[in-house]
Structures are given as structure tokens and as C-alpha cells.
Design a protein around this motif. Structure first.
Motif: not given
Length: 126
Positions: A95-113
Motif C-alpha cells: 500500500n505504498q502507491i505514492p512511492q511506487a508511482l514516484l519510483y516508476i516516474g523517476l526511473s523512466v524520466i531520469l533514465g531517459l535524461l
């Protein structure tokens, strides 16, 4: 610790070789507009890491060497995406949905950058 690193290295080497050969085979025989080989490897890796985690848990296998060899080594070498997916699954099921979304978003965006930055730096130096 040396023994664990060696076991992980063996699993990682086998996983990496299988990732490469599977990706090449799929790309050669099923060419598409997207990297189908990588996509298939990522999905297979996710299925496999989920199965192994569940299997070890259900069978109460506590021998860390098998986990190091198959989960950390093989699955990690086959595709780090499987580890990424398993970590997010754990966050979501805890039930750590915000952390999961943050992890997913940061991984994709920062990975591409990071890829863009690496390419930019290489163009300046090379």
C-alpha cells in the motif's frame, strides 16, 4: 561474501548471455517497429522473477545461494526490468502507491535524461 558474489556472477553471466541470444533471435525472426526482443525478454524476466519469488516463499526455501543464483544473478543478468517490476509490486502490495508511482516516474524520466546526457557528453568528448 566472496562466495555469494561468485554465485551471483555465475547467474548474471548466464542471464546476460541468454538475454543477448534471445533478443537477437527475436529481432531476426520477428522484426517490428519496436524492440520486440527486449520487450519479450523483459516480460519473460518479470514472469520468471515473480515465479521464483513465489516458489521460494511457498516451498520455504531459505537457502540464500539459490536465491542469489537465480533471482539476483540470473534474473538480474537477464533483465534488470524484472527487479524493477518486482520492487514496484512490493511497494504496491504494501500500500505504498505514492512511492511506487514516484519510483516508476523517476526511473523512466531520469533514465531517459541520463541516456540523453550520456550521449551529449560523448559527443562533446569524442
Amino acid at each position: 561474501m566472496i562466495k555469494e558474489v561468485f554465485i551471483i556472477g555465475i547467474g548474471g553471466a548466464v542471464g546476460s548471455i541468454l538475454r543477448y541470444t534471445t533478443g537477437q533471435y527475436i529481432a531476426k525472426h520477428f522484426p517490428h517497429a519496436i524492440p520486440t526482443g527486449t520487450l519479450l525478454v523483459n516480460i519473460i524476466g518479470c514472469l520468471l522473477i515473480g515465479f521464483l519469488i513465489g516458489f521460494f516463499d511457498k516451498q520455504q526455501i531459505i537457502n540464500a545461494h539459490w536465491k542469489f543464483l537465480l533471482i539476483t544473478g540470473f534474473c538480474g543478468g537477464f533483465t534488470t526490468f524484472s527487479t524493477f517490476a518486482a520492487e514496484n509490486y512490493n511497494l504496491i502490495t504494501n500500500n505504498q502507491i505514492p512511492q511506487a508511482l514516484l519510483y516508476i516516474g523517476l526511473s523512466v524520466i531520469l533514465g531517459l535524461l541520463a541516456v540523453w546526457a550520456g550521449l551529449s557528453i560523448s559527443r562533446l568528448i569524442a
